[in-house]
Design a protein around this motif. Sequence first.
Motif, PDB file in Angstrom:
ATOM      1  N   SER A  26       0.858  -1.177   0.000  1.00  0.00           N
ATOM      2  CA  SER A  26       0.000   0.000   0.000  1.00  0.00           C
ATOM      3  C   SER A  26       0.897   1.230   0.000  1.00  0.00           C
ATOM      4  CB  SER A  26      -0.876  -0.003   1.259  1.00  0.00           C
ATOM      5  OG  SER A  26      -1.432   1.277   1.462  1.00  0.00           O
ATOM      6  N   PRO A  27       0.510   2.274  -0.726  1.00  0.00           N
ATOM      7  CA  PRO A  27       1.320   3.493  -0.710  1.00  0.00           C
ATOM      8  C   PRO A  27       1.384   4.127   0.683  1.00  0.00           C
ATOM      9  CG  PRO A  27      -0.462   3.658  -2.325  1.00  0.00           C
ATOM     10  CD  PRO A  27      -0.594   2.344  -1.657  1.00  0.00           C
ATOM     11  N   HIS A  28       0.492   3.707   1.583  1.00  0.00           N
ATOM     12  CA  HIS A  28       0.483   4.245   2.942  1.00  0.00           C
ATOM     13  C   HIS A  28       1.488   3.540   3.845  1.00  0.00           C
ATOM     14  CE1 HIS A  28      -2.955   6.601   1.838  1.00  0.00           C
ATOM     15  NE2 HIS A  28      -3.546   5.508   1.386  1.00  0.00           N
ATOM     16  N   GLU A  29       2.014   2.391   3.420  1.00  0.00           N
ATOM     17  CA  GLU A  29       2.962   1.666   4.268  1.00  0.00           C
ATOM     18  C   GLU A  29       4.399   1.769   3.787  1.00  0.00           C
ATOM     19  OE1 GLU A  29       2.895  -2.738   4.300  1.00  0.00           O
ATOM     20  OE2 GLU A  29       1.536  -2.608   2.594  1.00  0.00           O
ATOM     21  N   VAL A  30       4.636   2.491   2.678  1.00  0.00           N
ATOM     22  CA  VAL A  30       5.991   2.653   2.168  1.00  0.00           C
ATOM     23  C   VAL A  30       6.240   4.103   1.754  1.00  0.00           C
ATOM     24  CG1 VAL A  30       6.200   0.290   1.297  1.00  0.00           C
ATOM     25  CG2 VAL A  30       5.354   2.075  -0.221  1.00  0.00           C
ATOM     26  N   SER A  31       7.506   4.480   1.777  1.00  0.00           N
ATOM     27  CA  SER A  31       7.946   5.721   1.138  1.00  0.00           C
ATOM     28  C   SER A  31       8.695   5.306  -0.113  1.00  0.00           C
ATOM     29  CB  SER A  31       8.895   6.512   2.043  1.00  0.00           C
ATOM     30  OG  SER A  31       8.197   7.147   3.065  1.00  0.00           O
ATOM     31  N   VAL A  32       8.419   5.995  -1.198  1.00  0.00           N
ATOM     32  CA  VAL A  32       9.105   5.717  -2.459  1.00  0.00           C
ATOM     33  C   VAL A  32      10.242   6.721  -2.590  1.00  0.00           C
ATOM     34  CG1 VAL A  32       8.878   5.512  -4.957  1.00  0.00           C
ATOM     35  CG2 VAL A  32       6.948   4.892  -3.485  1.00  0.00           C
ATOM     36  N   LEU A  33      11.446   6.191  -2.802  1.00  0.00           N
ATOM     37  CA  LEU A  33      12.635   7.033  -2.911  1.00  0.00           C
ATOM     38  C   LEU A  33      13.258   6.882  -4.294  1.00  0.00           C
ATOM     39  CD1 LEU A  33      14.293   5.936   0.454  1.00  0.00           C
ATOM     40  CD2 LEU A  33      12.753   7.860   0.110  1.00  0.00           C
ATOM     41  N   VAL A  34      13.674   7.998  -4.855  1.00  0.00           N
ATOM     42  CA  VAL A  34      14.436   8.009  -6.098  1.00  0.00           C
ATOM     43  C   VAL A  34      15.753   8.712  -5.783  1.00  0.00           C
ATOM     44  CG1 VAL A  34      14.566   8.858  -8.463  1.00  0.00           C
ATOM     45  CG2 VAL A  34      12.385   8.009  -7.569  1.00  0.00           C
ATOM     46  N   ASP A  35      16.848   8.002  -5.955  1.00  0.00           N
ATOM     47  CA  ASP A  35      18.175   8.529  -5.608  1.00  0.00           C
ATOM     48  C   ASP A  35      18.218   9.008  -4.159  1.00  0.00           C
ATOM     49  OD1 ASP A  35      19.202   8.000  -8.156  1.00  0.00           O
ATOM     50  OD2 ASP A  35      18.519   9.946  -8.910  1.00  0.00           O
ATOM     51  N   GLY A  36      17.509   8.284  -3.264  1.00  0.00           N
ATOM     52  CA  GLY A  36      17.525   8.599  -1.846  1.00  0.00           C
ATOM     53  C   GLY A  36      16.589   9.710  -1.412  1.00  0.00           C
ATOM     54  N   THR A  37      15.848  10.282  -2.351  1.00  0.00           N
ATOM     55  CA  THR A  37      14.940  11.383  -2.048  1.00  0.00           C
ATOM     56  C   THR A  37      13.492  10.919  -2.207  1.00  0.00           C
ATOM     57  OG1 THR A  37      16.564  12.956  -2.878  1.00  0.00           O
ATOM     58  CG2 THR A  37      14.297  13.745  -2.687  1.00  0.00           C
ATOM     59  N   PRO A  38      12.628  11.194  -1.207  1.00  0.00           N
ATOM     60  CA  PRO A  38      11.217  10.808  -1.335  1.00  0.00           C
ATOM     61  C   PRO A  38      10.547  11.529  -2.500  1.00  0.00           C
ATOM     62  CG  PRO A  38      11.727  11.474   0.926  1.00  0.00           C
ATOM     63  CD  PRO A  38      12.916  11.829   0.074  1.00  0.00           C
ATOM     64  N   VAL A  39       9.645  10.814  -3.160  1.00  0.00           N
ATOM     65  CA  VAL A  39       8.870  11.402  -4.257  1.00  0.00           C
ATOM     66  C   VAL A  39       7.388  11.328  -3.898  1.00  0.00           C
ATOM     67  CG1 VAL A  39      10.555  10.914  -6.066  1.00  0.00           C
ATOM     68  CG2 VAL A  39       8.853   9.191  -5.510  1.00  0.00           C
ATOM     69  N   PRO A  40       6.566  12.253  -4.412  1.00  0.00           N
ATOM     70  CA  PRO A  40       5.131  12.223  -4.098  1.00  0.00           C
ATOM     71  C   PRO A  40       4.461  11.006  -4.722  1.00  0.00           C
ATOM     72  CG  PRO A  40       5.624  13.988  -5.658  1.00  0.00           C
ATOM     73  CD  PRO A  40       6.940  13.372  -5.261  1.00  0.00           C
ATOM     74  N   GLU A  41       3.535  10.408  -3.973  1.00  0.00           N
ATOM     75  CA  GLU A  41       2.887   9.192  -4.472  1.00  0.00           C
ATOM     76  C   GLU A  41       2.051   9.443  -5.718  1.00  0.00           C
ATOM     77  OE1 GLU A  41      -1.127   8.581  -1.898  1.00  0.00           O
ATOM     78  OE2 GLU A  41       0.721   8.157  -0.846  1.00  0.00           O
ATOM     79  N   ASP A  42       1.614  10.683  -5.940  1.00  0.00           N
ATOM     80  CA  ASP A  42       0.821  10.974  -7.132  1.00  0.00           C
ATOM     81  C   ASP A  42       1.679  11.431  -8.310  1.00  0.00           C
ATOM     82  OD1 ASP A  42       1.490  13.456  -6.110  1.00  0.00           O
ATOM     83  OD2 ASP A  42      -0.516  14.302  -6.305  1.00  0.00           O
ATOM     84  N   GLY A  43       3.002  11.428  -8.131  1.00  0.00           N
ATOM     85  CA  GLY A  43       3.907  11.796  -9.215  1.00  0.00           C
ATOM     86  C   GLY A  43       4.010  10.672 -10.241  1.00  0.00           C
ATOM     87  N   THR A  44       4.230  11.032 -11.492  1.00  0.00           N
ATOM     88  CA  THR A  44       4.387  10.051 -12.562  1.00  0.00           C
ATOM     89  C   THR A  44       5.770   9.425 -12.485  1.00  0.00           C
ATOM     90  OG1 THR A  44       2.906  11.334 -13.968  1.00  0.00           O
ATOM     91  CG2 THR A  44       4.302   9.711 -15.069  1.00  0.00           C
ATOM     92  N   VAL A  45       5.822   8.115 -12.638  1.00  0.00           N
ATOM     93  CA  VAL A  45       7.093   7.389 -12.571  1.00  0.00           C
ATOM     94  C   VAL A  45       7.968   7.802 -13.751  1.00  0.00           C
ATOM     95  CG1 VAL A  45       8.200   5.118 -12.612  1.00  0.00           C
ATOM     96  CG2 VAL A  45       6.022   5.415 -11.423  1.00  0.00           C
ATOM     97  N   THR A  46       9.145   8.312 -13.420  1.00  0.00           N
ATOM     98  CA  THR A  46      10.099   8.701 -14.457  1.00  0.00           C
ATOM     99  C   THR A  46      11.434   7.992 -14.275  1.00  0.00           C
ATOM    100  OG1 THR A  46      10.786  10.621 -13.153  1.00  0.00           O
ATOM    101  CG2 THR A  46       9.076  10.987 -14.810  1.00  0.00           C
ATOM    102  N   ALA A  47      11.649   7.413 -13.097  1.00  0.00           N
ATOM    103  CA  ALA A  47      12.919   6.756 -12.783  1.00  0.00           C
ATOM    104  C   ALA A  47      12.883   5.290 -13.195  1.00  0.00           C
ATOM    105  CB  ALA A  47      13.206   6.861 -11.293  1.00  0.00           C
ATOM    106  N   GLU A  48      14.022   4.766 -13.589  1.00  0.00           N
ATOM    107  CA  GLU A  48      14.123   3.354 -13.942  1.00  0.00           C
ATOM    108  C   GLU A  48      14.457   2.491 -12.740  1.00  0.00           C
ATOM    109  OE1 GLU A  48      16.860   2.930 -17.167  1.00  0.00           O
ATOM    110  OE2 GLU A  48      15.622   4.113 -18.528  1.00  0.00           O
ATOM    111  N   ARG A  49      14.808   3.143 -11.618  1.00  0.00           N
ATOM    112  CA  ARG A  49      15.146   2.422 -10.391  1.00  0.00           C
ATOM    113  C   ARG A  49      14.610   3.213  -9.203  1.00  0.00           C
ATOM    114  NH1 ARG A  49      18.427  -1.576  -9.105  1.00  0.00           N
ATOM    115  NH2 ARG A  49      19.249  -1.679  -6.999  1.00  0.00           N
ATOM    116  N   VAL A  50      13.858   2.553  -8.334  1.00  0.00           N
ATOM    117  CA  VAL A  50      13.318   3.192  -7.133  1.00  0.00           C
ATOM    118  C   VAL A  50      13.562   2.286  -5.926  1.00  0.00           C
ATOM    119  CG1 VAL A  50      11.520   4.405  -8.429  1.00  0.00           C
ATOM    120  CG2 VAL A  50      10.985   2.252  -7.317  1.00  0.00           C
TER     121      VAL A  50
END
Length: 66
Positions: free
Chosen positions: A33-57
């Motif tokens: 669930s997006p409520h149980e994890v933080s999504v990080l790109v290059d060590g920085t949190p990203v908003p859950e409603d942001g469009t995926v642009t990274a190839e590695r998270v």
Amino acid sequence: MDVTVEVVGEGEETLAVDDDATYAELARAAGYSPHEVSVLVDGTPVPEDGTVTAERVTLLRLIKGG
């Protein structure tokens, strides 16, 4: 789009997502669930409603049962 998802302490997998997928949808595709994890790109949190642009998270679990 293929995205490599690393769950801290649990390994990694590569998931195929739509080009307009959000980070919340990516978390769900990884089985969280997006409520149980933080999504990080290059060590920085990203908003859950942001469009995926990274190839590695990284998913950092905030809640872990036991």
